[in-house]
Design an enzyme around this catalytic site. Sequence first.
Site, PDB file in Angstrom:
ATOM      1  N   ASP A 107      15.241  14.366  31.489  1.00  0.00           N
ATOM      2  CA  ASP A 107      15.511  14.230  30.046  1.00  0.00           C
ATOM      3  C   ASP A 107      16.888  13.583  29.843  1.00  0.00           C
ATOM      4  O   ASP A 107      17.356  12.832  30.702  1.00  0.00           O
ATOM      5  CB  ASP A 107      15.377  15.605  29.371  1.00  0.00           C
ATOM      6  CG  ASP A 107      14.985  15.504  27.908  1.00  0.00           C
ATOM      7  OD1 ASP A 107      15.868  15.203  27.075  1.00  0.00           O
ATOM      8  OD2 ASP A 107      13.794  15.714  27.578  1.00  0.00           O
ATOM      9  N   ASP A 183      13.281   9.318  22.393  1.00  0.00           N
ATOM     10  CA  ASP A 183      13.832  10.196  21.357  1.00  0.00           C
ATOM     11  C   ASP A 183      14.224   9.426  20.088  1.00  0.00           C
ATOM     12  O   ASP A 183      14.008   8.206  20.008  1.00  0.00           O
ATOM     13  CB  ASP A 183      15.030  10.958  21.965  1.00  0.00           C
ATOM     14  CG  ASP A 183      15.140  12.382  21.454  1.00  0.00           C
ATOM     15  OD1 ASP A 183      14.697  12.646  20.318  1.00  0.00           O
ATOM     16  OD2 ASP A 183      15.685  13.222  22.185  1.00  0.00           O
ATOM     17  N   GLU A 216       9.625  11.539  17.917  1.00  0.00           N
ATOM     18  CA  GLU A 216      10.284  11.282  16.623  1.00  0.00           C
ATOM     19  C   GLU A 216      10.270  12.533  15.757  1.00  0.00           C
ATOM     20  O   GLU A 216      10.505  12.475  14.560  1.00  0.00           O
ATOM     21  CB  GLU A 216       9.803   9.984  15.971  1.00  0.00           C
ATOM     22  CG  GLU A 216       8.465   9.850  15.281  1.00  0.00           C
ATOM     23  CD  GLU A 216       8.244  10.618  14.012  1.00  0.00           C
ATOM     24  OE1 GLU A 216       8.043  11.838  14.110  1.00  0.00           O
ATOM     25  OE2 GLU A 216       8.186  10.005  12.922  1.00  0.00           O
ATOM     26  N   TRP A 217      10.045  13.692  16.396  1.00  0.00           N
ATOM     27  CA  TRP A 217      10.187  15.022  15.775  1.00  0.00           C
ATOM     28  C   TRP A 217       9.213  15.289  14.625  1.00  0.00           C
ATOM     29  O   TRP A 217       9.422  16.185  13.808  1.00  0.00           O
ATOM     30  CB  TRP A 217      11.631  15.240  15.267  1.00  0.00           C
ATOM     31  CG  TRP A 217      12.702  14.821  16.221  1.00  0.00           C
ATOM     32  CD1 TRP A 217      12.677  14.913  17.581  1.00  0.00           C
ATOM     33  CD2 TRP A 217      13.972  14.236  15.887  1.00  0.00           C
ATOM     34  NE1 TRP A 217      13.852  14.414  18.121  1.00  0.00           N
ATOM     35  CE2 TRP A 217      14.655  14.001  17.102  1.00  0.00           C
ATOM     36  CE3 TRP A 217      14.594  13.896  14.676  1.00  0.00           C
ATOM     37  CZ2 TRP A 217      15.935  13.427  17.143  1.00  0.00           C
ATOM     38  CZ3 TRP A 217      15.856  13.339  14.716  1.00  0.00           C
ATOM     39  CH2 TRP A 217      16.520  13.100  15.937  1.00  0.00           C
ATOM     40  N   GLY A 218       8.151  14.483  14.548  1.00  0.00           N
ATOM     41  CA  GLY A 218       7.159  14.711  13.504  1.00  0.00           C
ATOM     42  C   GLY A 218       7.620  14.301  12.118  1.00  0.00           C
ATOM     43  O   GLY A 218       6.949  14.581  11.130  1.00  0.00           O
ATOM     44  N   ASP A 220       7.942  11.394  10.380  1.00  0.00           N
ATOM     45  CA  ASP A 220       7.112  10.503   9.552  1.00  0.00           C
ATOM     46  C   ASP A 220       5.626  10.689   9.870  1.00  0.00           C
ATOM     47  O   ASP A 220       4.870   9.716   9.883  1.00  0.00           O
ATOM     48  CB  ASP A 220       7.519   9.037   9.756  1.00  0.00           C
ATOM     49  CG  ASP A 220       8.689   8.660   8.853  1.00  0.00           C
ATOM     50  OD1 ASP A 220       9.402   9.584   8.403  1.00  0.00           O
ATOM     51  OD2 ASP A 220       8.885   7.457   8.596  1.00  0.00           O
ATOM     52  N   ARG A 234       5.403  13.729  19.338  1.00  0.00           N
ATOM     53  CA  ARG A 234       5.873  15.038  18.891  1.00  0.00           C
ATOM     54  C   ARG A 234       5.499  15.219  17.423  1.00  0.00           C
ATOM     55  O   ARG A 234       5.662  14.297  16.617  1.00  0.00           O
ATOM     56  CB  ARG A 234       7.384  15.121  19.085  1.00  0.00           C
ATOM     57  CG  ARG A 234       7.773  15.424  20.535  1.00  0.00           C
ATOM     58  CD  ARG A 234       7.759  16.919  20.793  1.00  0.00           C
ATOM     59  NE  ARG A 234       8.723  17.547  19.908  1.00  0.00           N
ATOM     60  CZ  ARG A 234      10.041  17.555  20.141  1.00  0.00           C
ATOM     61  NH1 ARG A 234      10.535  17.051  21.256  1.00  0.00           N
ATOM     62  NH2 ARG A 234      10.874  18.102  19.272  1.00  0.00           N
ATOM     63  N   ASP A 238      12.447  20.286  17.628  1.00  0.00           N
ATOM     64  CA  ASP A 238      12.522  20.894  18.970  1.00  0.00           C
ATOM     65  C   ASP A 238      12.112  22.369  18.968  1.00  0.00           C
ATOM     66  O   ASP A 238      12.472  23.128  18.075  1.00  0.00           O
ATOM     67  CB  ASP A 238      13.964  20.835  19.498  1.00  0.00           C
ATOM     68  CG  ASP A 238      14.321  19.458  20.010  1.00  0.00           C
ATOM     69  OD1 ASP A 238      13.519  18.513  19.857  1.00  0.00           O
ATOM     70  OD2 ASP A 238      15.427  19.326  20.571  1.00  0.00           O
TER      71      ASP A 238
END
Length: 467
Positions: A107, A183, A216-218, A220, A234, A238
Amino acid sequence: MLRKSSQMAMDYMSITLLTIVILSPVSAARLTPLSIIQNPIGPVNIFDNSKYGLLHLSNGLAQTPQMGWNSWNFFACNINETLIKETADALISTGLADLGYNYVNIDDCWQDITRDIKAIPESKTFPSGINTLADYVHEKNLKLGIYSSAGVFTCQVRAGSLFHENDDAAAWASWGVDYLKYDNCFNLGIKPIDRYPPMRDALNSTGRKIFYSLCEWGEDDPALWAGNVGNSWRTTDDINDTWASMTSIADLNDKWAAYAGPGGWNDPDMLEVGNGGMTYLEYRSHFSIWALMKAPLLIGCDVRNMTAETFEILSNKEVIAVNQDPLGIQGRKVKVTGTDGCLQVWAGPLSGNRYAVVLWNRCSEGGTIKVSWDSLGLNSSISVSVRDLWKHKDVVSDAVGSFGVHVDAHSCEMFVLTPKLSHFREEKPYINRIDSYQRKTGLTEVVQTGIGQLDGIYVAIAVMDFQ
Ligand SMILES: *[C@@H]1O[C@H](CO)[C@@H](O)[C@H](O)[C@H]1NC(C)=O
Ligand SMILES: *[C@@H]1O[C@H](CO)[C@@H](O)[C@H](O)[C@H]1NC(C)=O
Ligand SMILES: *[C@@H]1O[C@H](CO)[C@@H](O)[C@H](O)[C@H]1NC(C)=O
Ligand SMILES: *[C@@H]1O[C@H](CO)[C@@H](O)[C@H](O)[C@H]1NC(C)=O
Ligand SMILES: *[C@@H]1O[C@H](CO)[C@@H](O)[C@H](O)[C@H]1NC(C)=O
């Protein structure tokens, strides 16, 4: 044969264009359940993968959710090449690699803060270079994953890949990298839909098959657009090593079940099993639900030093088999009862006319949870055999109508249900509405597809109706 099926399809709707393809039973199983249901009875149609497959990335990877290890959840920035090698060794020596955990994913923090034309590894922690590490991992039949950000820096302020997509992708391919987690930090406010496809194209143009994991952390709603961009996306922020985080993420990821399938998966983030913040039973729930949701199974603990309980959870072959089932339909929450809906039934179809069911108790006390056949879309008179995936035993051979057990607080029980096949003969094709969207012309094109069994032959049907 063809005439008969078109007539049947005609019964369902008006048609201007009808395509019928004869499939082998195996390819039919990959696309949709063999036990076609005509009218799902429950409020949730567990077979619904109607948003999957219109768009998807054709790099041939991710036919089942990715499995492996990632450094972040336990080590964060405290990584180096020795740790990565020892982790690869441990995946082999523990037998986890044989169970399918084959990606060794580095990572954030491997890169230097500054860049050359391409991103360069930090000389203090990765002095031998990533190519040497890739060789080491490949010799063990494992694969190497790397990390960057679709921004000017990574989240830990190392060199990012925005506007350097081609140079970085070329470097990774030349080093023998097999996987990219990409990321979303320092993104200059540019929309994800503009930042993630350039890396897809850059990876593709290297000619090396590189698994593309969007992180993209959900933000959009990537399920709506990432199917033809990445192999997984994603769906949430996190995860952290708490029951509250894990349960809330499971609920958020559930919303997108109909969008997942072979080639592209919803990603509710990596596993926390073994990191100490949850109990054994809570971790068992975390693993069971992630497996059922066809989430990536990326171990996030120190595999060089696992407790027996951690290993027992991560190495449960029967639970892993649910995750890796070739049908590839994401299981979902189908029924809740109890205070605030804390007694929950989660379920999904498997290949071979089977069902995976998780009875999940999120209450603070033990309770009985029951799955009824109607919430699976099954006729309640059907007799079903039940196998317990944590006890590794067949528990009932002929349940009818429903099946229930006591489940401890913050625990789950997980089962595979196998209905008696003779009840499953289905004669009409099931036509499932896939999508409806405005074309550029302004016409609405309704695309409908389905799989049916006719005279023992499986057929795929696609109908386009221009209105
Ligand atoms: C690149 O994309 C093309 C078209 O989608 C696809 O056929 C090919 O397999 C891809 N190649 C790689 C290496 O991903
Ligand atoms: C490498 O990282 C591991 C895990 O953080 C640490 O225990 C070890 O001391 C590090 N080794 C070196 C040589 O820095
Ligand atoms: C963990 O996640 C939960 C739920 O999202 C959040 O409330 C909590 O603040 C997080 N804890 C830490 C330490 O980040
Ligand atoms: C191994 O894990 C235990 C906790 O499970 C911890 O106390 C111990 O320090 C760890 N050992 C190493 C070498 O990291
Ligand atoms: C369930 O199956 C029985 C026996 O095959 C049949 O008589 C009944 O009509 C079915 N019920 C539904 C709701 O389909």
